[in-house]
Design a protein around this motif. Structure first.
Motif, PDB file in Angstrom:
ATOM      1  N   PHE B  39      -7.759 -11.037  37.692  1.00 61.23           N
ATOM      2  CA  PHE B  39      -8.547 -12.147  37.142  1.00 61.23           C
ATOM      3  C   PHE B  39      -8.910 -11.844  35.704  1.00 61.23           C
ATOM      4  N   THR B  40      -9.319 -12.860  35.002  1.00 58.13           N
ATOM      5  CA  THR B  40      -9.886 -12.647  33.666  1.00 58.13           C
ATOM      6  C   THR B  40     -11.305 -13.202  33.663  1.00 58.13           C
ATOM      7  N   LEU B  77      -8.803 -16.774  38.245  1.00 55.91           N
ATOM      8  CA  LEU B  77      -7.657 -16.093  38.870  1.00 55.91           C
ATOM      9  C   LEU B  77      -6.386 -16.468  38.106  1.00 55.91           C
ATOM     10  N   ALA B  78      -5.276 -15.767  38.404  1.00 57.68           N
ATOM     11  CA  ALA B  78      -4.015 -16.019  37.703  1.00 57.68           C
ATOM     12  C   ALA B  78      -3.575 -17.479  37.827  1.00 57.68           C
ATOM     13  N   ASP B  79      -3.859 -18.089  38.975  1.00 58.37           N
ATOM     14  CA  ASP B  79      -3.443 -19.492  39.156  1.00 58.37           C
ATOM     15  C   ASP B  79      -4.423 -20.492  38.549  1.00 58.37           C
ATOM     16  N   GLY B  80      -5.443 -20.002  37.862  1.00 55.64           N
ATOM     17  CA  GLY B  80      -6.373 -20.900  37.172  1.00 55.64           C
ATOM     18  C   GLY B  80      -7.620 -21.240  37.964  1.00 55.64           C
ATOM     19  N   THR B  81      -7.726 -20.784  39.216  1.00 57.39           N
ATOM     20  CA  THR B  81      -8.921 -21.071  40.010  1.00 57.39           C
ATOM     21  C   THR B  81     -10.125 -20.348  39.412  1.00 57.39           C
ATOM     22  N   LEU B 100     -15.399 -13.501  43.023  1.00 49.33           N
ATOM     23  CA  LEU B 100     -14.038 -13.388  43.554  1.00 49.33           C
ATOM     24  C   LEU B 100     -13.918 -14.139  44.875  1.00 49.33           C
ATOM     25  N   VAL B 101     -14.906 -13.968  45.743  1.00 47.42           N
ATOM     26  CA  VAL B 101     -14.884 -14.666  47.030  1.00 47.42           C
ATOM     27  C   VAL B 101     -14.958 -16.169  46.789  1.00 47.42           C
TER      28      VAL B 101
END
Lengths: 362, 151
Positions: B39-40, B77-81, B100-101
């Motif tokens: 994640f970023t 997250l990597a997918d943009g979530t 994160l959860v």
């Protein structure tokens, strides 16, 4: 002549080093951990959170350790830390009606919905020193009993149904904040409550006691006292909804006070309100009594000149950090001030002496 | 529309649950369940305070009761979530785990995370609350009337 003086750095440094050593005490005695303070001196921690006006048991435990158990010094440390934190908004008002009660008692109704729950109280103990605590004692787990999932409604709700007590109608005016704007008179009810909830426990207790002894007597009954945890909900702007960010323990006291009626109000019971962080029962009851005394004007009562009725006197002297700051500053160097006083007294005595001589000569 | 409001209500519920979990618990359950995704930071964990309000008389006009410390963060997250966390205390690692959860609950891993993290948390919270309520209930007074002389 003014002489600038410098010095004392070495003395100050050494004083602080000695303070650290004295704080630690005898090194052969095990050091106190913050967990021990938080768990075993919980009521001291609660007082520091309430008067420090910051709910964080770990920080309060640290402050108590650093202050060597001087709670006003610990409160000072918490107040100072508080000012360094960025503020992320204000919570929705907590709903004390939805409290998970550890304790809930009423001195006015014996049989009330939800019952009289004593909780972990000092009441009914014999106040005899317990020497078993001097030895390391394992404590058996407290007894349990199946809890009913009943609502525990506020006692004032019953009186409200008969119209015998004044109402506290809901209103969503944003309250003033004395941590952002200096406390100024006249102080509305919300501002008085904020000042009282963080006020010194001893000062509030003394004033409350004075109302019981007859200075602005308003004959208070503890309608209800409840201690327990409530969720805190914060609106999250980036999400567009509010979430519960945690739970805090608070003590709430509602007094029911005799009131004969006035020019503006019918005979009915009136209310005093106390709400304080943590398990802080003495403070919450004191707050409710003082809150009621300060409401004389809006209830159309007479000002009888009692200290507990004087909003300015109460609010400007209730904060122990302001009080101790001003009080303790007089021990710091006042060499120049005092030099001036000394010169003045010497001059007055010289003048008086000269006058006496002259009178004797005549 | 009803879907959105149900989703909001569910998210609100799990965020509240994560915020109230004991220190370290969310991280422990999360690490047992899944490998932490990359994640970023959208907002690195930061500590601040919020002003807690009460109401005069319990139901009347609001007043400022005092502040509490809080920690917040947001991550992508990597997918943009995007996952958010707002919780009581000064707990940066707990805030990271909670965010994160929160993010994972919006992905395909939702069912896994729900059963491995949220469900046990709910059980533990329920048990802790029940134990405390049972101790309080044991201190409830049972009044009884003494036999009176005039009977």
């Amino acid at each position: 002549m003014y002489v600038a003086v410098k010095g004392g750095e070495r003395a100050i440094e050494n004083a602080h080093a000695w303070l650290a050593e004295e704080r630690r005490g005898d090194p052969s005695v095990q050091e106190l951990s913050l967990d021990q303070i938080r768990e075993q001196l919980a009521l001291a921690v609660n007082r520091v959170m309430a008067e420090g006006s910051l709910y964080d048991p770990d920080l309060a435990a640290l402050a108590i350790k650093q202050a060597r158990g001087d709670l006003i010094e610990a409160i000072f440390l918490i107040r100072a830390y508080r000012t360094t934190l960025p503020r992320f908004g204000a919570s929705a008002p907590i709903d004390t009606g939805a409290m998970a009660c550890d304790r809930r008692i009423s001195a006015t109704f014996k049989d009330l919905p939800g019952g009289q729950i004593l909780g972990p109280t000092f009441d009914y103990t014999h106040r005899l020193l317990d020497f078993k605590l001097a030895a390391d004692g394992e404590v058996p787990e407290a007894p349990m009993r199946a809890a009913e999932a009943d609502d525990v409604p506020h006692v004032t709700d019953f009186l409200n149904r008969e119209g015998l007590i004044e109402e506290a109608p809901q209103d969503d005016t944003p309250p003033p904040d004395l941590t952002r704007e200096p406390l100024e008179m006249p102080a509305d009810h919300a501002l008085r409550l904020q000042a009282l909830t963080r006020a010194d426990e001893g000062f509030t207790l003394g004033l409350a006691y004075s109302t019981q002894r007859g200075y602005a007597r308003n004959h208070a009954f503890v309608g209800e006292l409840r201690i327990g945890s409530v969720p805190v909900e914060l609106d999250i702007p980036e999400l567009g909804f509010a979430v519960e960010i945690g739970e805090i323990t608070v003590t709430e006291c509602e007094t029911v006070n005799q009131f004969k009626g006035s020019k503006t109000e019918p005979p009915q019971f009136t209310r005093g309100y106390g709400l304080v962080f943590g398990q802080t029962e003495r403070k919450a009851i004191s707050m409710a009594l003082v809150d009621r005394a300060l409401r004389w004007e809006e209830l159309g009562e007479d000002f009888v000149g009692a200290p507990a009725q004087d909003t300015e006197f109460v609010l400007y002297h209730a904060d122990n950090i302001q009080a101790t700051g001003f009080l303790e500053h007089i021990k710091l160097p006042h060499y120049v001030d005092f030099q001036a006083e000394l010169e003045l007294v010497r001059k007055l005595r010289r003048d008086a002496g000269a006058r006496d001589m002259q009178e004797a000569a005549e | 529309m009803s879907d959105t409001s149900t989703d909001t209500a569910r998210r609100k519920a799990w965020m509240g649950q994560l915020a109230k979990a004991p220190h370290g618990r969310v991280a422990a359950l999360l690490d047992q369940a899944v490998d932490r995704p990359a994640f970023t930071w959208l907002r690195a964990p930061e500590i601040g305070s919020t002003m807690v309000r009460g109401r005069a008389g319990g139901t009347g006009a609001p007043f400022n009761l005092g502040e509490m410390t809080i920690t917040r963060c947001a991550l992508t997250l990597a997918d943009g979530t995007v996952g958010h966390a707002y919780l009581q205390g000064r707990r940066k690692s707990d805030a990271e785990a909670a965010a994160l959860v929160d993010a994972l609950m919006q992905t395909d891993l939702a069912a896994t995370v729900e059963s491995a993290v949220l469900a046990p948390l709910a059980e533990e919270t329920k048990a802790a609350k029940a134990a405390r309520a049972a101790k309080a209930a044991a201190t409830k007074v049972d009044f009884f009337t003494m036999v009176r002389g005039e009977d």
